[in-house]
Write a protein that holds these residues in place. Structure first.
Motif, mmCIF file in Angstrom:
data_model
loop_
_atom_site.group_PDB
_atom_site.id
_atom_site.type_symbol
_atom_site.label_atom_id
_atom_site.label_comp_id
_atom_site.label_asym_id
_atom_site.label_seq_id
_atom_site.Cartn_x
_atom_site.Cartn_y
_atom_site.Cartn_z
ATOM 1 N N MET A 100 0.841 -1.210 0.000
ATOM 2 C CA MET A 100 0.000 0.000 0.000
ATOM 3 C C MET A 100 0.869 1.250 0.000
ATOM 4 N N ARG A 101 1.930 1.256 0.828
ATOM 5 C CA ARG A 101 2.826 2.413 0.881
ATOM 6 C C ARG A 101 3.469 2.653 -0.474
ATOM 7 N N SER A 102 3.957 1.589 -1.098
ATOM 8 C CA SER A 102 4.601 1.707 -2.402
ATOM 9 C C SER A 102 3.634 2.267 -3.443
ATOM 10 N N THR A 103 2.434 1.726 -3.462
ATOM 11 C CA THR A 103 1.427 2.193 -4.415
ATOM 12 C C THR A 103 1.102 3.659 -4.180
ATOM 13 N N LEU A 104 0.881 4.016 -2.929
ATOM 14 C CA LEU A 104 0.550 5.413 -2.620
ATOM 15 C C LEU A 104 1.703 6.349 -2.952
ATOM 16 N N GLN A 105 2.933 5.923 -2.696
ATOM 17 C CA GLN A 105 4.086 6.757 -3.050
ATOM 18 C C GLN A 105 4.124 7.002 -4.547
ATOM 19 N N LYS A 106 3.871 5.960 -5.341
ATOM 20 C CA LYS A 106 3.873 6.105 -6.797
ATOM 21 C C LYS A 106 2.735 7.017 -7.247
ATOM 22 N N LEU A 107 1.579 6.870 -6.632
ATOM 23 C CA LEU A 107 0.444 7.719 -6.998
ATOM 24 C C LEU A 107 0.689 9.167 -6.624
ATOM 25 N N VAL A 108 1.248 9.395 -5.443
ATOM 26 C CA VAL A 108 1.566 10.768 -5.029
ATOM 27 C C VAL A 108 2.575 11.373 -5.984
ATOM 28 N N ASP A 118 -7.625 16.871 -13.111
ATOM 29 C CA ASP A 118 -7.263 15.465 -13.275
ATOM 30 C C ASP A 118 -6.415 15.006 -12.086
ATOM 31 N N CYS A 119 -6.709 13.806 -11.623
ATOM 32 C CA CYS A 119 -6.026 13.309 -10.429
ATOM 33 C C CYS A 119 -5.784 11.807 -10.564
ATOM 34 N N PRO A 120 -4.544 11.417 -10.780
ATOM 35 C CA PRO A 120 -4.240 10.001 -10.926
ATOM 36 C C PRO A 120 -4.544 9.194 -9.651
ATOM 37 N N ILE A 121 -4.515 9.839 -8.516
ATOM 38 C CA ILE A 121 -4.814 9.143 -7.261
ATOM 39 C C ILE A 121 -6.278 8.720 -7.256
ATOM 40 N N LEU A 122 -7.166 9.662 -7.560
ATOM 41 C CA LEU A 122 -8.595 9.355 -7.597
ATOM 42 C C LEU A 122 -8.923 8.385 -8.726
ATOM 43 N N ASP A 123 -8.255 8.569 -9.883
ATOM 44 C CA ASP A 123 -8.480 7.657 -10.994
ATOM 45 C C ASP A 123 -8.117 6.225 -10.604
ATOM 46 N N GLY A 133 -3.734 8.114 -22.437
ATOM 47 C CA GLY A 133 -3.563 9.276 -21.575
ATOM 48 C C GLY A 133 -4.838 9.754 -20.919
ATOM 49 N N LYS A 134 -5.992 9.136 -21.250
ATOM 50 C CA LYS A 134 -7.254 9.563 -20.647
ATOM 51 C C LYS A 134 -7.826 8.413 -19.828
ATOM 52 N N PRO A 135 -8.432 8.735 -18.704
ATOM 53 C CA PRO A 135 -9.061 7.666 -17.922
ATOM 54 C C PRO A 135 -10.173 7.003 -18.706
ATOM 55 N N ASN A 136 -10.197 5.697 -18.682
ATOM 56 C CA ASN A 136 -11.248 4.935 -19.332
ATOM 57 C C ASN A 136 -12.258 4.558 -18.260
ATOM 58 N N ARG A 137 -13.228 5.400 -18.024
ATOM 59 C CA ARG A 137 -14.175 5.196 -16.934
ATOM 60 C C ARG A 137 -15.119 4.028 -17.210
ATOM 61 N N GLY A 138 -15.169 3.571 -18.439
ATOM 62 C CA GLY A 138 -16.047 2.459 -18.769
ATOM 63 C C GLY A 138 -15.323 1.122 -18.723
ATOM 64 N N SER A 139 -14.135 1.108 -18.180
ATOM 65 C CA SER A 139 -13.349 -0.124 -18.155
ATOM 66 C C SER A 139 -14.043 -1.205 -17.350
ATOM 67 N N ASP A 140 -14.019 -2.413 -17.913
ATOM 68 C CA ASP A 140 -14.596 -3.529 -17.176
ATOM 69 C C ASP A 140 -13.496 -4.473 -16.700
ATOM 70 N N ARG A 141 -12.272 -3.941 -16.573
ATOM 71 C CA ARG A 141 -11.177 -4.749 -16.052
ATOM 72 C C ARG A 141 -11.440 -5.053 -14.590
#
Length: 161
Positions: A100-108, A118-123, A133-141
């Motif tokens: 979690m720390r590693s992920t959050l550090q990368k996101l920050v 635009d906010c990669p953390i929220l995305d 380069g754009k968030p795909n909000r319809g992703s079904d991954r």
């Protein structure tokens, strides 16, 4: 002695002591007036429980440890097995927290922290996948099970400039 004295001597809040009684971890005697009457043995058991809980043992583990503590014919390997299982659980939790720390550090690091919306953390928290380069909000991954890291253990957002 009453619950207030037991709390003071054991280092536990009276509410916790009452809870331990309610779930059967301790069973103090009752005085003629119906009040709990804690003995020095009860205080010792409460201190034992306080220490076990401070070490992170679950209530169920505490129940088993207390039973083994009371059993003078116990085998130490039974106690060791409970403690060893707890160590494994702690190690797993440490790995999860490090991830979690590693992920959050990368996101920050990926977040510009400016006036743009635009906010990669929220995305990332929303599970958005970046496509072009754009968030795909319809992703079904399906959600990533490694703390938000993409394939290869690297956040897709961490590489964004």
């Amino acid at each position: 002695m009453n619950v207030g004295d037991a709390a003071h001597r054991s280092g536990l809040p009276a509410k916790t002591i009452r809870y331990y009684e309610e779930i059967g971890l301790i069973a103090p005697a009752r005085a003629a007036n119906g009040y709990r009457d804690y003995t020095s043995d009860d205080i010792h058991r409460l201190a034992f429980l306080r220490r076990a809980r401070n070490l992170g043992f679950s209530i169920d583990d505490c129940r088993q440890l207390m039973a083994l503590y009371k059993d003078r014919g116990r085998a130490s390997h039974d106690v060791r097995a409970i403690a060893a299982a707890h160590v494994i659980a702690i190690e797993e939790k440490v790995r999860e927290l490090q991830s979690m720390r590693s992920t959050l550090q990368k996101l920050v690091h990926a977040c510009h922290g400016d006036e743009r919306p635009d906010c990669p953390i929220l995305d990332d928290m929303a599970g958005a996948a970046l496509a072009g380069g754009k968030p795909n909000r319809g992703s079904d991954r399906p959600p990533v099970e490694d703390g938000g890291l993409g394939e290869g253990g690297v956040s897709r957002l961490a590489t964004r400039s």
